[in-house]
Design an enzyme around this catalytic site. Structure first.
Site, PDB file in Angstrom:
ATOM      1  N   SER A  78      -8.352  13.246  12.271  1.00  0.00           N
ATOM      2  CA  SER A  78      -7.710  14.038  13.451  1.00  0.00           C
ATOM      3  C   SER A  78      -8.797  14.873  13.907  1.00  0.00           C
ATOM      4  O   SER A  78      -9.112  14.962  15.190  1.00  0.00           O
ATOM      5  CB  SER A  78      -6.589  14.787  13.194  1.00  0.00           C
ATOM      6  OG  SER A  78      -5.298  14.196  12.763  1.00  0.00           O
ATOM      7  N   THR A  93       1.010  15.985   9.552  1.00  0.00           N
ATOM      8  CA  THR A  93       1.105  14.549   8.940  1.00  0.00           C
ATOM      9  C   THR A  93       1.691  14.970   7.505  1.00  0.00           C
ATOM     10  O   THR A  93       2.356  16.194   7.538  1.00  0.00           O
ATOM     11  CB  THR A  93      -0.430  14.130   8.758  1.00  0.00           C
ATOM     12  OG1 THR A  93      -0.255  12.795   8.121  1.00  0.00           O
ATOM     13  CG2 THR A  93      -1.376  14.980   7.847  1.00  0.00           C
ATOM     14  N   LYS A 102       6.160  16.454   8.489  1.00  0.00           N
ATOM     15  CA  LYS A 102       6.697  16.026   9.792  1.00  0.00           C
ATOM     16  C   LYS A 102       8.328  16.313   9.982  1.00  0.00           C
ATOM     17  O   LYS A 102       8.585  16.328  11.028  1.00  0.00           O
ATOM     18  CB  LYS A 102       6.637  14.694  10.183  1.00  0.00           C
ATOM     19  CG  LYS A 102       4.953  14.289  10.191  1.00  0.00           C
ATOM     20  CD  LYS A 102       4.848  12.803  10.661  1.00  0.00           C
ATOM     21  CE  LYS A 102       3.503  12.575  11.064  1.00  0.00           C
ATOM     22  NZ  LYS A 102       3.268  11.292  11.958  1.00  0.00           N
ATOM     23  N   GLY A 152       8.288  -2.412   7.402  1.00  0.00           N
ATOM     24  CA  GLY A 152       8.199  -1.292   6.807  1.00  0.00           C
ATOM     25  C   GLY A 152       9.384  -0.709   7.627  1.00  0.00           C
ATOM     26  O   GLY A 152       9.996  -0.928   8.626  1.00  0.00           O
ATOM     27  N   GLY A 166       9.607   3.084   6.922  1.00  0.00           N
ATOM     28  CA  GLY A 166       9.042   4.609   6.526  1.00  0.00           C
ATOM     29  C   GLY A 166       9.171   5.393   7.812  1.00  0.00           C
ATOM     30  O   GLY A 166       9.703   5.146   9.075  1.00  0.00           O
ATOM     31  N   GLY A 167       8.244   6.622   7.901  1.00  0.00           N
ATOM     32  CA  GLY A 167       8.240   7.582   8.899  1.00  0.00           C
ATOM     33  C   GLY A 167       7.777   6.861  10.343  1.00  0.00           C
ATOM     34  O   GLY A 167       8.856   7.058  11.443  1.00  0.00           O
ATOM     35  N   LEU A 180      -0.687  -1.089  12.477  1.00  0.00           N
ATOM     36  CA  LEU A 180      -0.821   0.559  12.576  1.00  0.00           C
ATOM     37  C   LEU A 180      -2.033   0.895  11.803  1.00  0.00           C
ATOM     38  O   LEU A 180      -2.457   1.935  12.070  1.00  0.00           O
ATOM     39  CB  LEU A 180       0.425   1.137  12.237  1.00  0.00           C
ATOM     40  CG  LEU A 180       1.433   0.696  12.962  1.00  0.00           C
ATOM     41  CD1 LEU A 180       2.872   1.667  12.688  1.00  0.00           C
ATOM     42  CD2 LEU A 180       1.490   0.452  14.531  1.00  0.00           C
ATOM     43  N   GLY A 194      -4.585  -0.117  14.597  1.00  0.00           N
ATOM     44  CA  GLY A 194      -4.097   1.103  14.735  1.00  0.00           C
ATOM     45  C   GLY A 194      -4.747   2.142  15.555  1.00  0.00           C
ATOM     46  O   GLY A 194      -4.313   3.371  15.749  1.00  0.00           O
TER      47      GLY A 194
HETATM   48  P1  NAP Z   1       5.743   5.872   5.114  1.00  0.00           P
HETATM   49  O1  NAP Z   1       6.632   6.939   5.635  1.00  0.00           O
HETATM   50  O2  NAP Z   1       5.236   6.587   3.625  1.00  0.00           O
HETATM   51  O3  NAP Z   1       6.371   4.464   4.965  1.00  0.00           O
HETATM   52  C1  NAP Z   1       5.617   3.404   4.319  1.00  0.00           C
HETATM   53  C2  NAP Z   1       6.509   2.079   4.587  1.00  0.00           C
HETATM   54  O4  NAP Z   1       5.679   1.159   3.828  1.00  0.00           O
HETATM   55  C3  NAP Z   1       7.905   2.070   3.593  1.00  0.00           C
HETATM   56  O5  NAP Z   1       8.828   1.318   4.465  1.00  0.00           O
HETATM   57  C4  NAP Z   1       7.350   1.424   2.453  1.00  0.00           C
HETATM   58  O6  NAP Z   1       8.518   0.726   1.855  1.00  0.00           O
HETATM   59  C5  NAP Z   1       6.455   0.570   2.633  1.00  0.00           C
HETATM   60  N1  NAP Z   1       5.317   0.236   1.620  1.00  0.00           N
HETATM   61  C6  NAP Z   1       4.662   1.070   0.953  1.00  0.00           C
HETATM   62  N2  NAP Z   1       3.928   0.396   0.019  1.00  0.00           N
HETATM   63  C7  NAP Z   1       4.313  -0.761   0.136  1.00  0.00           C
HETATM   64  C8  NAP Z   1       4.108  -1.895  -0.715  1.00  0.00           C
HETATM   65  N3  NAP Z   1       2.893  -1.717  -1.489  1.00  0.00           N
HETATM   66  N4  NAP Z   1       4.533  -3.192  -0.343  1.00  0.00           N
HETATM   67  C9  NAP Z   1       5.235  -3.365   0.758  1.00  0.00           C
HETATM   68  N5  NAP Z   1       5.841  -2.173   1.502  1.00  0.00           N
HETATM   69  C10 NAP Z   1       5.233  -0.961   1.213  1.00  0.00           C
HETATM   70  O7  NAP Z   1       4.656   5.899   5.923  1.00  0.00           O
HETATM   71  P2  NAP Z   1       4.280   5.863   7.540  1.00  0.00           P
HETATM   72  O8  NAP Z   1       3.880   7.162   7.604  1.00  0.00           O
HETATM   73  O9  NAP Z   1       5.366   5.240   7.845  1.00  0.00           O
HETATM   74  O10 NAP Z   1       3.036   5.144   7.498  1.00  0.00           O
HETATM   75  C11 NAP Z   1       3.013   3.568   7.479  1.00  0.00           C
HETATM   76  C12 NAP Z   1       1.578   3.073   7.819  1.00  0.00           C
HETATM   77  O11 NAP Z   1       1.365   3.225   9.177  1.00  0.00           O
HETATM   78  C13 NAP Z   1       0.342   3.683   7.152  1.00  0.00           C
HETATM   79  O12 NAP Z   1      -0.447   2.756   7.008  1.00  0.00           O
HETATM   80  C14 NAP Z   1      -0.108   4.715   8.043  1.00  0.00           C
HETATM   81  O13 NAP Z   1      -1.481   4.750   7.828  1.00  0.00           O
HETATM   82  C15 NAP Z   1       0.038   4.046   9.416  1.00  0.00           C
HETATM   83  N6  NAP Z   1       0.104   4.882  10.375  1.00  0.00           N
HETATM   84  C16 NAP Z   1      -0.770   4.681  11.480  1.00  0.00           C
HETATM   85  C17 NAP Z   1      -0.588   5.592  12.605  1.00  0.00           C
HETATM   86  C18 NAP Z   1      -1.731   5.325  13.949  1.00  0.00           C
HETATM   87  O14 NAP Z   1      -1.907   6.333  14.537  1.00  0.00           O
HETATM   88  N7  NAP Z   1      -2.355   4.243  13.803  1.00  0.00           N
HETATM   89  C19 NAP Z   1       0.001   6.676  12.783  1.00  0.00           C
HETATM   90  C20 NAP Z   1       1.096   6.683  11.499  1.00  0.00           C
HETATM   91  C21 NAP Z   1       1.101   5.915  10.474  1.00  0.00           C
HETATM   92  P3  NAP Z   1       9.560   1.438   0.763  1.00  0.00           P
HETATM   93  O15 NAP Z   1      10.560   1.853   1.530  1.00  0.00           O
HETATM   94  O16 NAP Z   1       9.759   0.148  -0.130  1.00  0.00           O
HETATM   95  O17 NAP Z   1       9.050   2.552  -0.043  1.00  0.00           O
END
Ligand code: NAP
Length: 288
Positions: free
Chosen positions: A16, A61, A65, A125, A127-128, A222, A245
């Site tokens: 950031s 982050t 959030k 996915g 997640g958030g 992403l 991303g």
């Molecule tokens: P999060 O809330 O922790 O969610 C992670 C998701 O990925 C959950 O659905 C989790 O599944 C799944 N996951 C985690 N480890 C895994 C694995 N080994 N195999 C399969 N699925 C797995 O994270 P988030 O904030 O949503 O972020 C997700 C991704 O987006 C990250 O890589 C982050 O860097 C990226 N991101 C990018 C931006 C951007 O601006 N480009 C912004 C935000 C996030 P479970 O439910 O089974 O745990």
């Protein structure tokens, strides 16, 4: 000079300051943008610090959030819809919460010539960030399938989003077989898991599901570090369009800066300049 910050735990890896620094340089705004390590449960003391130090706002982050919600004086409709805040603006000592992740993704897609409107979307996915993107897809896509490692998480999110718009999302467990079957009817595949991210040992074990995608499909990851994940490399080898991303990262920051500065920017022009600066900064960072 305006003072801003990003808070999180961990926070060391955050790009950031680099992205907002590049944006503020392009906008010729003098700005101090700090990384502040704030542990879960320590929001109250950070908010007091932000007020007394005269911060104009801050980004959030993991893990803040959602936790920030009870501390806010007002919350934007997007942040309320996602129950998640990534940007707080401080005006006269009051805290206003926003979420620019969803519009950041939408704008980054649009500037690359794509949209979720009328598309068959497969989201990996639950997640958030999947929640934010899934909410938007549920409103405009033709169909939405959510695949998650934890199948019940995918079903729960699909159910939650079923009242958002015209599609009835489908939630399923993330298995090679399930991926192969959903990819045949997919125009836009979005990876919202950390699989393939720098520093993460795990990656997709089998990428052959990409062979099932129609040739016009876009594969959107992403992740921005590395710039080309194995998922994107393999998709490119197949001749598919790909998007990482970085665009979302820059666009959500640009939208946050519009809020901090109370301005409407020429998004396309600023985005282009900042993408170039951030890409160069990332190359230099990786060489060192
Ligand atoms: P999060 O809330 O922790 O969610 C992670 C998701 O990925 C959950 O659905 C989790 O599944 C799944 N996951 C985690 N480890 C895994 C694995 N080994 N195999 C399969 N699925 C797995 O994270 P988030 O904030 O949503 O972020 C997700 C991704 O987006 C990250 O890589 C982050 O860097 C990226 N991101 C990018 C931006 C951007 O601006 N480009 C912004 C935000 C996030 P479970 O439910 O089974 O745990």
């Amino acid at each position: 000079m305006i003072k801003l910050a990003v808070i999180g735990d961990p926070i060391g890896h955050s790009l950031s300051p680099m992205v907002h620094g590049a944006l503020m340089r392009v906008l010729s705004v003098e700005c101090q943008y700090d990384k502040v390590h704030v542990s879960k449960g320590d929001l109250q003391s950070f908010l007091e610090y932000a007020r007394t130090e005269g911060l104009s706002g801050f980004n959030l982050t993991m893990p803040h959030k959602v936790d920030i919600l009870p501390y806010l004086d007002e919350i934007s409709p997007a942040a309320a819809a996602f129950s998640s805040v990534n940007t707080v603006r401080i005006r006269d000592g009051r805290f206003y919460g926003y979420n620019t992740d969803g519009d950041g993704y939408k704008e980054a897609l649009r500037l690359s010539g794509y949209s979720m409107e009328g598309r068959r979307v497969v989201l990996l996915g639950a997640g958030g960030v999947a929640r934010v993107i899934g909410s938007m897809a549920a409103e405009v896509a033709e169909s939405l399938v959510i695949c998650n490692r934890n199948g019940s998480g995918a079903k729960k999110l699909a159910e939650e989003l079923s009242c958002k718009g015209k599609v009835i999302p489908l939630g399923m467990e993330f298995t090679d077989q399930a991926l192969k079957s959903v990819c045949t009817d997919c125009d836009l595949l979005i990876n919202a898991t950390p699989l393939g991210m720098e520093g993460m040992e795990e990656d997709f074990e089998d990428l052959s599901f990409l062979d099932q995608l129609p040739s016009h499909a876009l594969v959107s990851d992403l992740i921005y570090c590395p710039a080309r994940t194995k998922l994107l490399q393999r998709a490119e080898e197949r001749g598919l369009a790909v998007l990482n991303g970085l665009g979302m990262l820059i666009m959500q920051a640009l939208l946050a800066d519009e809020i901090y500065l109370d301005v409407s920017l020429d998004r396309q022009s600023v985005f282009k300049q900042v993408c170039r600066d951030v890409q160069n900064a990332l190359i230099t960072k990786n060489e060192n």
